[in-house]
Design a protein around this motif. Structure first.
Motif, PDB file in Angstrom:
ATOM      1  N   THR A  18       0.831  -1.204   0.000  1.00 17.79           N
ATOM      2  CA  THR A  18       0.000   0.000   0.000  1.00 17.79           C
ATOM      3  C   THR A  18       0.870   1.261   0.000  1.00 17.79           C
ATOM      4  N   ALA A  19       2.195   1.074  -0.123  1.00 18.24           N
ATOM      5  CA  ALA A  19       3.089   2.233  -0.148  1.00 18.24           C
ATOM      6  C   ALA A  19       2.752   3.155  -1.308  1.00 18.24           C
ATOM      7  N   ASN A  20       3.080   4.411  -1.188  1.00 16.27           N
ATOM      8  CA  ASN A  20       2.835   5.435  -2.222  1.00 16.27           C
ATOM      9  C   ASN A  20       1.353   5.494  -2.597  1.00 16.27           C
ATOM     10  N   SER A  21       0.477   5.290  -1.641  1.00 20.38           N
ATOM     11  CA  SER A  21      -0.982   5.310  -1.870  1.00 20.38           C
ATOM     12  C   SER A  21      -1.414   4.255  -2.880  1.00 20.38           C
ATOM     13  N   GLY A  22      -0.606   3.220  -3.026  1.00 19.36           N
ATOM     14  CA  GLY A  22      -0.969   2.148  -3.958  1.00 19.36           C
ATOM     15  C   GLY A  22      -1.819   1.115  -3.249  1.00 19.36           C
ATOM     16  N   GLY A  23      -1.827  -0.082  -3.780  1.00 22.15           N
ATOM     17  CA  GLY A  23      -2.583  -1.145  -3.128  1.00 22.15           C
ATOM     18  C   GLY A  23      -3.285  -2.068  -4.088  1.00 22.15           C
ATOM     19  N   PHE A  24      -2.736  -2.235  -5.297  1.00 24.40           N
ATOM     20  CA  PHE A  24      -3.315  -3.291  -6.135  1.00 24.40           C
ATOM     21  C   PHE A  24      -2.275  -3.926  -7.045  1.00 24.40           C
ATOM     22  N   ALA A  25      -2.547  -5.177  -7.347  1.00 24.70           N
ATOM     23  CA  ALA A  25      -1.742  -5.917  -8.324  1.00 24.70           C
ATOM     24  C   ALA A  25      -2.747  -6.639  -9.213  1.00 24.70           C
ATOM     25  N   SER A  26      -2.416  -6.778 -10.472  1.00 22.63           N
ATOM     26  CA  SER A  26      -3.381  -7.444 -11.353  1.00 22.63           C
ATOM     27  C   SER A  26      -2.695  -8.057 -12.559  1.00 22.63           C
ATOM     28  N   VAL A  27      -3.436  -8.951 -13.203  1.00 21.64           N
ATOM     29  CA  VAL A  27      -3.027  -9.437 -14.526  1.00 21.64           C
ATOM     30  C   VAL A  27      -4.191  -9.179 -15.470  1.00 21.64           C
ATOM     31  N   ARG A  28      -3.826  -8.835 -16.688  1.00 23.21           N
ATOM     32  CA  ARG A  28      -4.844  -8.383 -17.634  1.00 23.21           C
ATOM     33  C   ARG A  28      -4.506  -8.915 -19.021  1.00 23.21           C
ATOM     34  N   THR A  29      -5.528  -9.100 -19.845  1.00 22.89           N
ATOM     35  CA  THR A  29      -5.255  -9.478 -21.242  1.00 22.89           C
ATOM     36  C   THR A  29      -5.008  -8.213 -22.043  1.00 22.89           C
ATOM     37  N   LYS A  30      -4.295  -8.375 -23.122  1.00 24.43           N
ATOM     38  CA  LYS A  30      -4.254  -7.283 -24.089  1.00 24.43           C
ATOM     39  C   LYS A  30      -5.657  -7.161 -24.685  1.00 24.43           C
ATOM     40  N   ASN A  31      -5.891  -6.097 -25.425  1.00 23.86           N
ATOM     41  CA  ASN A  31      -7.202  -5.967 -26.067  1.00 23.86           C
ATOM     42  C   ASN A  31      -7.390  -7.078 -27.093  1.00 23.86           C
ATOM     43  N   LEU A  32      -8.529  -7.720 -27.029  1.00 32.33           N
ATOM     44  CA  LEU A  32      -8.807  -8.832 -27.929  1.00 32.33           C
ATOM     45  C   LEU A  32      -9.342  -8.291 -29.239  1.00 32.33           C
ATOM     46  N   GLU A  33      -8.784  -8.761 -30.312  1.00 33.11           N
ATOM     47  CA  GLU A  33      -9.194  -8.266 -31.623  1.00 33.11           C
ATOM     48  C   GLU A  33      -9.342  -9.452 -32.565  1.00 33.11           C
ATOM     49  N   PRO A  34     -10.520  -9.817 -33.035  1.00 37.84           N
ATOM     50  CA  PRO A  34     -11.776  -9.115 -32.776  1.00 37.84           C
ATOM     51  C   PRO A  34     -12.239  -9.314 -31.345  1.00 37.84           C
ATOM     52  N   LYS A  35     -13.206  -8.489 -30.943  1.00 37.82           N
ATOM     53  CA  LYS A  35     -13.739  -8.622 -29.589  1.00 37.82           C
ATOM     54  C   LYS A  35     -14.412  -9.983 -29.440  1.00 37.82           C
ATOM     55  N   LEU A  36     -14.460 -10.415 -28.214  1.00 34.89           N
ATOM     56  CA  LEU A  36     -15.023 -11.729 -27.929  1.00 34.89           C
ATOM     57  C   LEU A  36     -16.541 -11.616 -27.825  1.00 34.89           C
ATOM     58  N   ASN A  37     -17.234 -12.457 -28.566  1.00 33.09           N
ATOM     59  CA  ASN A  37     -18.697 -12.395 -28.569  1.00 33.09           C
ATOM     60  C   ASN A  37     -19.263 -13.492 -27.675  1.00 33.09           C
ATOM     61  N   LEU A  38     -19.738 -13.114 -26.504  1.00 34.35           N
ATOM     62  CA  LEU A  38     -20.307 -14.112 -25.589  1.00 34.35           C
ATOM     63  C   LEU A  38     -21.804 -13.897 -25.423  1.00 34.35           C
ATOM     64  N   SER A  39     -22.444 -13.298 -26.409  1.00 36.84           N
ATOM     65  CA  SER A  39     -23.891 -13.124 -26.288  1.00 36.84           C
ATOM     66  C   SER A  39     -24.511 -14.524 -26.326  1.00 36.84           C
ATOM     67  N   GLY A  40     -25.582 -14.677 -25.623  1.00 36.53           N
ATOM     68  CA  GLY A  40     -26.196 -16.013 -25.543  1.00 36.53           C
ATOM     69  C   GLY A  40     -25.695 -16.774 -24.327  1.00 36.53           C
ATOM     70  N   TYR A  41     -24.629 -16.306 -23.695  1.00 39.10           N
ATOM     71  CA  TYR A  41     -24.141 -16.955 -22.470  1.00 39.10           C
ATOM     72  C   TYR A  41     -24.589 -16.141 -21.255  1.00 39.10           C
TER      73      TYR A  41
END
Ligand SMILES: NC(=O)c1ccc[n+]([C@@H]2O[C@H](COP(=O)([O-])OP(=O)(O)OC[C@H]3O[C@@H](n4cnc5c(N)ncnc54)[C@H](OP(=O)(O)O)[C@@H]3O)[C@@H](O)[C@H]2O)c1
Length: 490
Positions: free
Chosen positions: A228-251
């Motif tokens: 939480t130093a320097n007013s922080g407090g998060f770590a994460s993992v993320r995907t790059k932008n998916l191209e084309p976008k992922l279509n999960l309609s119907g789910y």
């Protein structure tokens, strides 16, 4: 150094993070991770059918058109044919063939590998009695009548036993196919999959938390140290932008298979490709050292900007998913703290990310025939009936056996659609159609129209467990409607 001290901020890591996620588009990568979806195209309902479509009777008049249309729309197709040479002549060299006869034991589960739907267009061979027409022009049926006869296998063998055989093998296969759609399979990660995910820590805001994603023990391991130093407090993992976008309609949502450390994590889904825009968030608790499934319904996502809720944001559009992110954060929402947060080391293992609760789609489409329930029906005036009904007995009970074939499908337990065309013609093009139920209509319809209808039905949840008759719209208006949305399930 204590958490409250100002800690040394790492410019190098900041630049690295931005470089990794910088808008470096990676064309179509994600689609390669969805089995069978490569080259597939978005279809009208917004859903992408994955896997292989098996077409039985692929060398026939309707079957060959179904195969062509499927290929044109980017589906993977396997054609079940009796004669490979004949099939290549009709379908070309670039079509996957499986040589087999639906009436024989060679119809096995091997043929069903990766199959997500079957379209059956098989038929016993009916042709004009020799000498009745010089060219034995079968395809003039529906336009002009020639005295027909059955050639080769009987209707009982093809229309009933053969169809039943195929239905049973398909049912066995579909019973083993999971209904979830895998998005990220960390148990079998490809190099490309590994390159999609990267760490995004509070270094982007001046903090010093540090995390990484590693691929170990057939899982993705998200691990690190959150500070939480320097007013922080998060770590994460993320995907790059998916191209084309992922279509999960119907789910209904996405499902994470995770083993954590008892801490509370967040999953962010973004439809926006902006680095720091609106996200849809869901907090979930892990159970220390225990594998659990976390179901995240799209309906339960909270729109946020960072950890601030956005009251007026629209609900997520699951057809346009641009990125996913898993985060351990000190904050819950709107200044609230994560009740399970402690700074220091953490570990979240992820085995898979799937879409769950997909709309049920027809898995077996049978092209049958109008008239199958008419032979022997009380009160029917045979004089007014099409030739197949009048000549049913003479043709080995063709329609009766077709109805028995339909029955085997109706009772097998897999989602199906039974299309009963009126007399088929070779007219080219897709016609406006009239649908009906109860097996009463008469008329004609082009094989092109029936082939197109098979493709439409493939992506229509409302077509599940529906049997209907169909003909081309004639100039005379009828009482039937020309859309299949009004049709009732069996
Ligand atoms: N003709 C009409 O007016 C009419 C009217 C209403 C409904 N229908 C129905 O519509 C559907 C499609 O008709 P269509 O005219 O496209 O049929 P088609 O041209 O006669 O084609 C029949 C297909 O079935 C295959 N087949 C036959 N027995 C088989 C077996 N034991 N194992 C594997 N494949 C087998 C044939 O393969 P081969 O190439 O190896 O022979 C051929 O590919 C059929 O169910 C038909 O009964 C027809």
């Amino acid at each position: 150094m204590t958490e409250t001290n100002r800690s040394q901020w790492d410019l190098g890591r900041f630049v690295q993070t931005l470089t990794f996620f910088e808008v470096i588009p990676f064309i179509g990568w994600l689609q390669r991770f969805i089995p069978g979806s490569q080259d597939s195209q978005v279809v009208s309902t917004g859903e992408k059918r994955v896997g292989v479509v098996l077409v039985a009777g692929a060398t026939g008049g309707v079957g060959r058109r179904v195969v062509q249309r499927l290929i044109d729309r980017g589906y993977k197709v396997r054609s079940l044919v009796r004669d490979a040479e004949k099939a290549k002549e009709i379908l070309g060299d670039n079509v996957e063939l499986y040589v087999g006869d639906i009436t024989k034991p060679e119809i096995t589960l091997e043929m069903m590998a990766d199959v997500t739907a079957v379209i059956c267009c098989t038929a016993v061979r009916v042709q004009p009695v020799e000498g009745d027409t010089p060219d034995r022009a079968k395809y003039n049926q529906g336009v002009k009548f020639y005295q027909p006869e059955i050639v080769g296998d009987t209707p009982e063998v093809v229309e009933y036993l053969g169809v039943k055989n195929l239905v049973e093998v398909a049912a066995q296969h579909f019973a083993t196919v999971p209904s979830d759609k895998i998005i990220f399979d960390f148990a079998h990660p490809s190099e490309e999959l590994k390159r999609i995910w990267g760490a995004v820590d509070d270094v982007v805001m001046g903090g010093v938390s540090q995390s990484e994603i590693r691929f170990v023990e057939d899982t993705a391991l998200f691990t690190g140290n959150v500070s939480t130093a320097n007013s922080g407090g998060f770590a994460s993992v993320r995907t790059k932008n998916l191209e084309p976008k992922l279509n999960l309609s119907g789910y209904q949502g996405i499902k994470l298979r995770v083993r954590g450390d008892g801490k509370r994590y967040k999953c962010f889904i973004r439809t926006d490709t902006k680095w720091d825009g609106t996200a849809y968030s869901y907090s979930f608790d892990t159970v220390s050292n225990t594998w659990i499934d976390v179901c995240i319904p799209f309906a339960d996502l909270t729109a946020v900007f960072r950890a601030k809720t956005l009251k007026d944001a629209p609900a997520i559009d699951p057809s346009k998913i641009a990125s996913l992110q898993l985060m351990l954060s000190k904050f819950e929402y709107d200044g609230e703290l994560n009740p399970k947060f402690t700074s220091g080391g953490f570990a979240l293992q992820v085995e898979s990310i799937k879409a769950y609760g997909g709309a049920k789609l027809p898995q077996f489409i049978l092209v049958s025939s109008a008239g199958v329930t008419r032979p022997g029906r009380p009160g029917i005036n045979l004089e007014e009936q099409p030739p197949a009904v009048r000549l049913n007995d003479q043709l080995g009970g063709i329609l009766t056996w077709k109805w028995r074939g339909e029955e085997s499908l109706r009772h097998c337990g897999i989602p199906y659609t039974i299309i009963r065309p009126c007399a088929l013609t070779e007219e080219s093009g897709v016609q406006p159609l009239v649908f009906d139920q109860g097996d009463n209509i008469k008329g004609k319809v082009s094989r092109d129209s029936i082939a197109e209808l098979c493709l439409q039905v493939l992506e229509q949840p409302e077509a599940c467990n529906v049997t209907f008759e169909v003909k081309a719209e004639s100039s005379t208006p009828t009482s039937s409607e020309n859309s299949f949305s009004h049709l009732q399930p069996d």
